[in-house]
Design a protein around this motif. Structure first.
Motif: not given
Lengths: 353, 236
Positions: A106, A109-113, A294, A298, A301
């Motif tokens: 996260a 920059g990895k997007p997590f819903y 973020p 993360g 997630k």
């Protein structure tokens, strides 16, 4: 900040260790914002992971090495590791590692819903309602001390609620049942007022200690609710029998109520009496969700992967238990009953090793 | 810096707690940390007592709503402290003790402090706890309104569990005709209640508890790694 590249001048391992410790310290304890390359996603995955592992190593190794030698003759008498808890330790490490990996992803920059949580979305609405009605907000951080993780989670949410209340200039009442919680709550509200650009909003008289006694606390808070009629009530922390007293009093005065606890026995009472309830893990997710950072999202997630592992184990356990009941393993050569196929899951995983 | 030291302490002590769970070597360190918490909490207790006095004195001074309760609280607070500290009504318990009231324990049966606890505090707490029954009834009344399918299912389940806690075997035989010859007997509601509690309720609770455990892990990691400092007032 690069604390893994060893410069040619650092031939002395002691100096390198000191520099490494200093870099770890500054990274962890001066905030993630001090590492711009990390946030911009320039750091390579391996290096980012090494950073986190180094931090964990220091946090785990320092207390271990510092305290272990204090036991006279400990090296001969006390084991370094309780081997009976090996599987539990491995599970703990696996879950922690998953959570940390997701945090790193996260950060890069990895997007997590993250699914919307109704109770958290309603918080601003509750504060807004209190503002429109010109009535105060009540925040109860549970009745346990700050050593309970539920109380800490409640205080984390208090920070966000206080910031919203400060922006709207709506009075926020925080009665506490522990003196340490009162001190922490004052810090949180004061910082939130500063963050909202309203330092004058902070009034320490509104965050006060009542009593450690469960029903004495309830009597005081309910009395205040009946007299002042708050427009919004937040009950986030550890609760026992007093949960229903508080929730029913809030309902009686017509307040919008948002509750959350990890006590499974109290959840039905909150569900019955409050408008929104944060069920168990949602309370712990609240702070991360409200912060919007973020790295913290993360972590949420990462929890989901833990849940996936739990689902797999549950299904595996069900299948093995069914297999055991359909076709028992019988007896060994010496006449002893062979252990059930599901025994590892029930005895090791479920009972903590 | 004002936030750095608390975060550092929280991180190190938190890690000691985790490692001590797996390493018997660190059990004394865990005990030290717990002792320190007790010491800090005791000091904070005095802070709490002082805050209680200031808060209620201010309420009385400002004649705020309910200031009379503040007066009662302060009077009770000081009387209890005085009775406990001065050991009023305490007598020496044995011939070996010196003939002085303070030589006995302050909670001794028959002492002033014991009397306050037994005849004032305990009945008041019991009264408060008894009120819970009425709050449960009022909350159940709202929760069990049959307004949609889920509420109807909840209502039916609640009724089964409620009746199952009573003398249901008589109730079952009262309302249902006896089964025809060769047919199985009626399932007593008590058995149905047990089935609901052991199967559905336990399954639901365990699912929530798994989620809570994972939530605790993630929250603890956020605190240990210093990612979330809002409980200390954030980074400001």
């Amino acid at each position: 900040m690069d604390f893994h590249s060893r410069s040619p001048g650092d031939k002395n391992p002691g100096a390198y260790a000191a520099r490494l410790a200093s870099a770890v310290f500054s990274h962890v304890f001066r905030g993630s914002d001090s590492s711009p390359d990390w946030i911009a996603g320039k750091a390579r995955p391996r290096r980012a992971m090494m950073k986190t592992l180094t931090v964990l190593f220091f946090l785990l190794a320092i207390p271990t090495l510092s305290f272990a030698e204090e036991i006279p003759g400990a090296t001969k008498q006390i084991a370094w590791f309780d081997t009976g808890k090996t599987s539990f330790a491995l599970l703990t490490i696996a879950i922690c590692a998953t959570v940390i990996i997701c945090t790193e992803l996260a950060r890069r920059g990895k997007p997590f819903y993250v699914r919307p949580i109704a109770g958290l979305l309603a918080m601003e609405e509750a504060v807004g309602r209190a503002t429109e009605m010109g009535k105060p907000i009540l925040f109860v951080p549970g009745i346990e001390d700050i050593r309970e993780i539920d109380t800490v989670a409640g205080l984390m949410v208090l920070s966000s609620v206080a910031k919203m209340a400060a922006e709207y200039d709506t009075p926020l009442e925080v009665p506490t049942s522990r003196a340490l919680v009162m001190t922490a709550a004052r810090e949180a509200v004061q910082a939130a007022a500063l963050a909202a650009g309203r330092p004058d909003y902070y009034n320490e008289d509104r965050i006060h200690y009542i009593t450690d006694e469960q029903f004495g606390y309830v009597a005081s808070v309910c009395g205040w609710m009946y007299r002042e009629k708050p427009a919004a009530c937040f009950f986030l922390g550890k609760f026992f029998a007093e949960s229903l007293f508080l929730a029913e009093a809030g309902n009686a005065v017509g307040a919008i109520q948002i509750a959350g606890t990890a006590e499974t026995t109290q959840l039905p009472f909150f569900v019955a009496a409050c408008d929104y309830t944060l069920l168990g893990e949602e309370l712990f997710a609240a702070s991360a969700y409200l912060s919007g950072e973020p790295a913290q999202l993360g972590m949420l997630k990462g929890q989901d992967f833990g849940k996936l592992a739990a689902i797999v184990l549950v299904i595996l356990g069900c299948l093995l238990a069914t297999w055991d009941s359909i076709s028992p393993r019988g007896k060994s050569d010496d006449g002893q009953n062979l252990p059930r196929r599901s025994q590892w899951i029930t005895d090791t995983v479920l009972k903590g090793g | 810096m004002s936030k750095t030291v608390p975060v550092l302490i929280a991180s190190i002590v938190g890690c000691i707690m985790i490692v001590a769970n797996f390493s018997p070597f660190l059990l004394p360190a865990r005990q030290i940390a717990e002792d320190w918490f007790t010491i800090v909490a005791t000091i904070a207790m005095m802070l709490g007592g002082a805050n209680l006095c200031v808060h209620h004195l201010k309420n009385i001074s400002d004649r705020e709503a309910g200031w009379g309760f503040s007066a009662v609280t302060l009077i009770s607070f000081f009387i209890t402290i005085a009775v406990g500290l001065l050991k009023i009504g305490v007598v020496p318990e044995s011939e070996q003790q010196v003939k002085f009231a303070w030589s006995g324990p302050f909670q001794q049966e028959g002492s002033g402090f014991w009397w306050i606890y037994q005849y004032l505090f305990s009945p008041i707490v019991s009264t408060m706890f008894a009120l819970l029954a009425f709050y449960v009834a009022s909350a159940a009344f709202r929760a069990f309104r049959a307004k949609n399918l889920e509420a109807i299912l909840l209502l039916i389940t609640a009724l089964i569990v409620l009746v199952g806690q009573t003398r249901d075997r008589e109730i079952t035989s009262l309302f249902l005709p006896p089964p025809a010859e060769g047919m199985p007997q009626h399932v007593p509601i008590a058995d149905l209640t047990e089935f609901i509690r052991k199967t559905f309720v336990t399954a639901g609770q365990r699912a929530i508890m798994i989620g809570i455990a994972l939530g605790v892990v993630a929250t603890s990691l956020r605190i240990l790694l210093g990612l979330d400092r809002s409980y200390l007032g954030g980074d400001e």
